[in-house]
Enzyme design. Structure first.
Site, PDB file in Angstrom:
ATOM      1  N   GLU A   8      -0.403  -9.355  -0.803  1.00 35.05           N
ATOM      2  CA  GLU A   8      -2.041  -9.864  -0.851  1.00 35.05           C
ATOM      3  C   GLU A   8      -2.245  -9.806  -1.562  1.00 35.05           C
ATOM      4  O   GLU A   8      -3.181 -10.606  -2.605  1.00 35.05           O
ATOM      5  CB  GLU A   8      -2.672  -8.817  -0.172  1.00 35.05           C
ATOM      6  CG  GLU A   8      -1.814  -9.058   1.888  1.00 35.05           C
ATOM      7  CD  GLU A   8      -2.185  -7.172   2.414  1.00 35.05           C
ATOM      8  OE1 GLU A   8      -2.141  -6.778   1.982  1.00 35.05           O
ATOM      9  OE2 GLU A   8      -2.974  -7.809   3.532  1.00 35.05           O
ATOM     10  N   ALA A  25       1.298  -0.742  -0.247  1.00 33.49           N
ATOM     11  CA  ALA A  25      -0.140   0.267   0.064  1.00 33.49           C
ATOM     12  C   ALA A  25       0.797   1.517  -0.432  1.00 33.49           C
ATOM     13  O   ALA A  25       2.077   0.786   0.227  1.00 33.49           O
ATOM     14  CB  ALA A  25      -0.768  -0.229   1.129  1.00 33.49           C
ATOM     15  N   GLY A  72       0.621  -5.321   0.748  1.00 33.39           N
ATOM     16  CA  GLY A  72      -0.713  -5.307  -0.007  1.00 33.39           C
ATOM     17  C   GLY A  72      -0.109  -5.986  -1.038  1.00 33.39           C
ATOM     18  O   GLY A  72      -1.055  -6.655  -2.136  1.00 33.39           O
ATOM     19  N   GLU A  86       4.278  -5.309   7.194  1.00 27.87           N
ATOM     20  CA  GLU A  86       3.236  -4.666   8.359  1.00 27.87           C
ATOM     21  C   GLU A  86       3.603  -3.873   9.391  1.00 27.87           C
ATOM     22  O   GLU A  86       3.464  -2.919   9.671  1.00 27.87           O
ATOM     23  CB  GLU A  86       2.216  -4.907   8.382  1.00 27.87           C
ATOM     24  CG  GLU A  86       1.131  -4.369   6.589  1.00 27.87           C
ATOM     25  CD  GLU A  86       1.348  -5.952   5.894  1.00 27.87           C
ATOM     26  OE1 GLU A  86       2.218  -6.867   5.975  1.00 27.87           O
ATOM     27  OE2 GLU A  86       0.745  -6.437   4.756  1.00 27.87           O
TER      28      GLU A  86
HETATM   29  N1  COA Z   1       4.409   3.388  -0.285  1.00 28.17           N
HETATM   30  C1  COA Z   1       4.423   4.556  -0.443  1.00 28.17           C
HETATM   31  N2  COA Z   1       6.076   4.235  -1.402  1.00 28.17           N
HETATM   32  C2  COA Z   1       7.301   3.196  -1.522  1.00 28.17           C
HETATM   33  C3  COA Z   1       6.893   2.542  -0.820  1.00 28.17           C
HETATM   34  C4  COA Z   1       4.961   1.912  -0.819  1.00 28.17           C
HETATM   35  N3  COA Z   1       4.804   1.266  -0.028  1.00 28.17           N
HETATM   36  N4  COA Z   1       7.526   1.683  -1.647  1.00 28.17           N
HETATM   37  C5  COA Z   1       8.626   2.284  -2.451  1.00 28.17           C
HETATM   38  N5  COA Z   1       7.989   3.221  -1.927  1.00 28.17           N
HETATM   39  C6  COA Z   1       8.597   4.575  -2.828  1.00 28.17           C
HETATM   40  C7  COA Z   1      10.007   4.977  -2.312  1.00 28.17           C
HETATM   41  O1  COA Z   1       9.420   6.284  -0.879  1.00 28.17           O
HETATM   42  C8  COA Z   1      10.923   5.805  -2.865  1.00 28.17           C
HETATM   43  O2  COA Z   1      10.135   7.398  -3.225  1.00 28.17           O
HETATM   44  P1  COA Z   1      11.254   8.672  -3.464  1.00 28.17           P
HETATM   45  O3  COA Z   1      11.867   7.933  -4.443  1.00 28.17           O
HETATM   46  O4  COA Z   1       9.895  10.590  -3.816  1.00 28.17           O
HETATM   47  O5  COA Z   1      11.247   8.871  -2.556  1.00 28.17           O
HETATM   48  C9  COA Z   1      10.896   4.704  -3.714  1.00 28.17           C
HETATM   49  O6  COA Z   1       9.093   3.932  -3.664  1.00 28.17           O
HETATM   50  C10 COA Z   1      11.789   3.793  -3.748  1.00 28.17           C
HETATM   51  O7  COA Z   1      11.976   3.579  -2.986  1.00 28.17           O
HETATM   52  P2  COA Z   1      13.198   2.790  -2.260  1.00 28.17           P
HETATM   53  O8  COA Z   1      13.050   2.755  -1.098  1.00 28.17           O
HETATM   54  O9  COA Z   1      14.054   3.927  -2.283  1.00 28.17           O
HETATM   55  O10 COA Z   1      13.992   1.985  -3.262  1.00 28.17           O
HETATM   56  P3  COA Z   1      14.456   0.347  -3.030  1.00 28.17           P
HETATM   57  O11 COA Z   1      14.456  -0.368  -3.889  1.00 28.17           O
HETATM   58  O12 COA Z   1      15.925   0.798  -2.172  1.00 28.17           O
HETATM   59  O13 COA Z   1      13.699  -0.342  -1.404  1.00 28.17           O
HETATM   60  C11 COA Z   1      11.686  -1.566  -0.633  1.00 28.17           C
HETATM   61  C12 COA Z   1      12.132  -0.658  -2.100  1.00 28.17           C
HETATM   62  C13 COA Z   1      10.084  -1.462  -1.462  1.00 28.17           C
HETATM   63  C14 COA Z   1      12.184  -2.107   0.143  1.00 28.17           C
HETATM   64  C15 COA Z   1      11.573  -0.276  -0.243  1.00 28.17           C
HETATM   65  O14 COA Z   1      11.204   1.017  -0.697  1.00 28.17           O
HETATM   66  C16 COA Z   1      10.318  -0.272   1.196  1.00 28.17           C
HETATM   67  O15 COA Z   1      10.833  -0.875   1.948  1.00 28.17           O
HETATM   68  N6  COA Z   1       9.023   0.475   0.756  1.00 28.17           N
HETATM   69  C17 COA Z   1       8.013  -0.384   1.640  1.00 28.17           C
HETATM   70  C18 COA Z   1       7.557  -1.744   2.242  1.00 28.17           C
HETATM   71  C19 COA Z   1       6.345  -1.582   3.175  1.00 28.17           C
HETATM   72  O16 COA Z   1       6.748  -1.749   4.271  1.00 28.17           O
HETATM   73  N7  COA Z   1       5.016  -1.988   1.923  1.00 28.17           N
HETATM   74  C20 COA Z   1       4.301  -2.111   3.114  1.00 28.17           C
HETATM   75  C21 COA Z   1       3.459  -1.542   3.431  1.00 28.17           C
HETATM   76  S1  COA Z   1       1.379  -1.674   4.162  1.00 28.17           S
END
Ligand code: COA
Length: 260
Positions: free
Chosen positions: A114, A67, A111, A134
């Protein structure tokens, strides 16, 4: 970005390819994207030329990284209640009568995981990473993860993922039977499309009935599931597809299913 661009829609033969297209945000699901995905699924459901769906993420980094966390900030319980009263993409994927194959090409988190869990078949590239992170945010899975994940991988493996928030790689996902196959990144879409095309060549009536009956196996008691199977089996006998399938076999030719 317009709604259409958030989910790219392409039809190849009888297969619809839906690509979640927000790669700069790792394809995170915001409200507009969910709406667009619901629209794309509805369009695929209504299009009788579409017989199977492949769902994937744009770019080489993510299927869907969950999400959109930005939308959680400042959201009240009542706001969240209203959001969750809307039809969900998870239920839409599960309920659509056409098979949905997830082609998981990178991060498949929260999500996104999911969404993959709601699909009928999951194929992953070796670059895929899976997790229900989460708990790191002080919340729990809200798109069916606590219910669908244990039904697929068992209680212990689901608890390990959901309670620790740790990510697993594609090999571990395959070992847990979270995904049906693992491919090289370049082979992911060809393999997902090949499975979709195999299904698309079958009777659409039979495939829809088979999806409904098989999925019921993890949501209803055995006696109810067996009754549903019997009813759907009998329903198939009312279809033109059954007439064509049986006749084609007896005439030693390939069936041409009308989908009725
Ligand atoms: N929601 C909103 N934005 C997200 C996102 C999410 N779930 N996952 C990634 N992004 C955004 C980051 O904020 C970043 O935005 P920015 O460039 O404006 O700063 C961009 O996507 C790239 O993410 P980044 O973290 O720099 O890439 P990465 O390849 O180093 O890492 C992930 C990728 C997916 C491991 C990491 O972004 C992450 O942990 N995301 C959250 C995952 C999560 O907790 N999901 C469950 C949500 S309930």
């Amino acid at each position: 970005m317009s709604e259409e661009q958030l989910v790219l829609q392409e039809t190849r033969g009888s297969v619809a390819i839906l690509t979640i297209n927000r790669p700069d945000k790792r394809n995170a699901l915001n409200g507009a994207l969910r709406c667009s995905l619901l629209g794309a699924l509805d369009a695929a459901a209504r299009n009788s030329a579409v017989r199977a769906i492949v769902l994937t993420g744009a770019g080489d980094k993510a299927f869907v990284a969950g999400a959109d966390i930005g939308e959680f900030e400042g959201r009240s319980p009542v706001d969240q209640y209203r959001v969750m009263k809307q039809p969900t993409v998870f239920d839409a994927v599960e309920r659509i009568s056409k098979p949905v194959i997830a082609a998981i090409n990178g991060f498949c988190l929260g999500g996104g995981m999911e969404l993959a869990l709601a699909c009928d078949i999951r194929i992953a590239s070796t670059s895929a990473r899976f997790g229900q992170p989460e708990v790191n945010l002080g919340i729990i899975p809200g798109g069916g993860g606590t219910q669908r994940l244990p039904r697929i991988v068992g209680l212990g493996a689901a608890c390990r993922m959901i309670l620790t928030g740790d990510l697993i790689d594609a090999a571990e996902a395959f070992r847990l039977r979270l995904v049906e196959e693992v491919t090289a990144p370049d082979a992911l879409m060809p393999r997902a499309l090949a499975i979709a095309e195999t299904i698309a060549a079958k009777s659409p009536v039979a495939v829809a009935a088979a999806k409904e009956a098989t999925r019921a196996a993890v949501s209803v008691p055995l006696d109810e599931g067996l009754k549903l199977e019997t009813a759907l089996f009998q329903l198939c006998f009312a279809s033109e597809d059954k007439v064509e399938g049986v006749r084609a076999f007896l005439e030693k030719r390939t069936p041409n299913f009308p989908g009725r």
